[in-house]
Design an enzyme around this catalytic site. Structure first.
Site, short mmCIF file in Angstrom:
data_model
loop_
_atom_site.label_atom_id
_atom_site.label_comp_id
_atom_site.label_asym_id
_atom_site.label_seq_id
_atom_site.Cartn_x
_atom_site.Cartn_y
_atom_site.Cartn_z
N GLU A 256 127.80 -49.85 44.53
CA GLU A 256 128.64 -48.78 43.99
C GLU A 256 130.07 -48.94 44.48
OE1 GLU A 256 126.85 -45.16 45.33
OE2 GLU A 256 126.99 -45.69 47.44
N CYS A 257 131.01 -48.51 43.64
CA CYS A 257 132.42 -48.53 44.01
C CYS A 257 132.83 -49.94 44.45
CB CYS A 257 132.67 -47.47 45.08
SG CYS A 257 134.41 -47.12 45.41
N GLY A 258 133.34 -50.10 45.66
CA GLY A 258 133.74 -51.41 46.13
C GLY A 258 132.59 -52.39 46.19
N PHE B 59 130.10 -52.50 44.04
CA PHE B 59 129.91 -52.98 42.67
C PHE B 59 131.01 -53.97 42.31
CE2 PHE B 59 130.27 -52.72 38.05
CZ PHE B 59 128.94 -52.92 37.68
N LEU B 60 132.22 -53.67 42.78
CA LEU B 60 133.35 -54.57 42.55
C LEU B 60 133.05 -55.97 43.08
CD1 LEU B 60 136.42 -54.48 41.60
CD2 LEU B 60 136.97 -54.15 44.00
#
Length: 342
Positions: free
Chosen positions: A314-316, A318-319
């Site tokens: 999630e968020c970073g 996922f990045l």
């Protein structure tokens, strides 16, 4: 935001600990960064309280557990943004839980006007008690005295704190810089200096006048204790990945999962016992060089995905699983999620 609530709450927790009190701190609202500072100040885990996401009963239960199981003498709750900002605002929590409010104000460029604003905020609603004001970033002792004299007797100035770079915490996008990215003695010196300032300002006698707030156990359905039995969840935790809620980790443990931690920056691979991986948010883009240099960890994450094992990103996090950024390949991205980040 920006008034100094986090710094003052963390330093107040440290001051109370100095005086032999057991302190638990909570953060109101969905926040990942402030709790990291508050944990350093209180030397205890910090749980986020969110009326919308978790509900009133769950939030009350967390404070009840802090007092009964954690044996806390004092519970501090740092509000979110301004007192009345949001549909479920800090004032709502105070009203529903009977928690007294101490208003933290940045009083730069104002004097008596600060008192007028404080009185207006106090009188805006009548379903909670505002018991005092903390005037932050005063220019001088006289500046603080002007604010004190302008406040009514039933809304006293708890403390007037002068501007002091020795307790200021650096900020960047998303909020405060994580304490893990600073040297331990750096954050400790600020907490101790802030505790000194609060004690010198005379805040403790006001704290001693506060009445006890009663909390009772809530009737909350229990989770299935065996739902994740036999599973081990490896959670990334370092300067690049750190945005987690304490309550989520506790829930996974309550459901039977074992939790272990690893650092995508420093460790060579995912823990061998892991049956699932959680890559939370954070600042992977700020640590791209270190992540890119850990070739064995990137290979481990890719292999974990190829083996069909679950990864929550999630968020970073996922990045970091994307293929590239603006169509340019990034060495720290695994490509597990076959997509481009724009």
């Amino acid at each position: 935001s920006g008034s100094g609530k986090t710094t003052i709450t963390a330093c107040l927790a440290r001051l109370l600990i100095r005086h032999g009190k057991r302190v638990r701190v909570f953060k109101f609202g969905p926040d990942y960064l402030d709790p990291q500072i508050l944990e350093r100040g209180s030397k205890a885990p910090v749980v986020q309280l969110d009326l919308w996401m978790a509900g009133e009963e769950w939030c009350k239960q967390q404070i009840y557990r802090a007092v009964t199981e954690g044996k806390a003498d004092f519970v501090l709750v740092e509000g979110a943004m301004g007192l009345y900002d949001g549909n479920d605002c800090s004032a709502d929590l105070a009203a529903k839980f009977g928690i007294p409010v101490a208003l933290v104000m940045d009083v730069r460029a104002m004097a008596q006007t600060a008192a007028a604003i404080a009185v207006g905020l106090r009188n805006y609603r009548d379903d909670f008690d505002m018991v005092g004001v903390i005037a932050n970033k005063c220019g001088s002792n006289y500046h603080g005295q002007l604010v004190r004299d302008a406040l009514p007797d039933d809304l006293p100035l708890w403390a007037a704190l002068k501007r002091d770079e020795s307790i200021e915490l650096p900020e960047r996008h998303l909020g405060l810089v994580q304490p893990s990215e600073q040297k331990d003695d750096w954050i400790e010196s600020r907490l101790e200096s802030g505790a000194d300032l609060l004690e010198e300002a005379g805040i403790l006698p006001f704290i001693d006048t506060l009445k006890q707030v009663q909390f009772v156990a809530q009737d909350i359905p229990s989770v299935c204790p065996d739902a994740l039995s036999g599973k081990t969840i490896a959670i990334a935790r370092d300067d690049a990945f750190s945005f987690t809620y304490t309550a989520n980790i506790t829930l996974l443990q309550d459901m039977g999962a074992k939790i272990c931690y690893f650092s995508p920056i420093r460790d060579a691979s995912i823990p061998t016992e892991a049956t699932a991986v959680w890559l939370p948010g954070g600042y992977p883009e700020l640590h791209a060089k270190a992540l890119s240099g850990n070739v064995s960890m990137i290979a481990s994450l890719k292999q974990f995905h190829e083996d069909g094992k679950p990864i929550l990103a999630e968020c970073g996090g996922f990045l970091s699983n994307a293929r590239d950024w603006d169509n340019e390949s990034q060495g720290w991205m695994t490509g597990n999620a076959n997509g481009n980040v724009a």
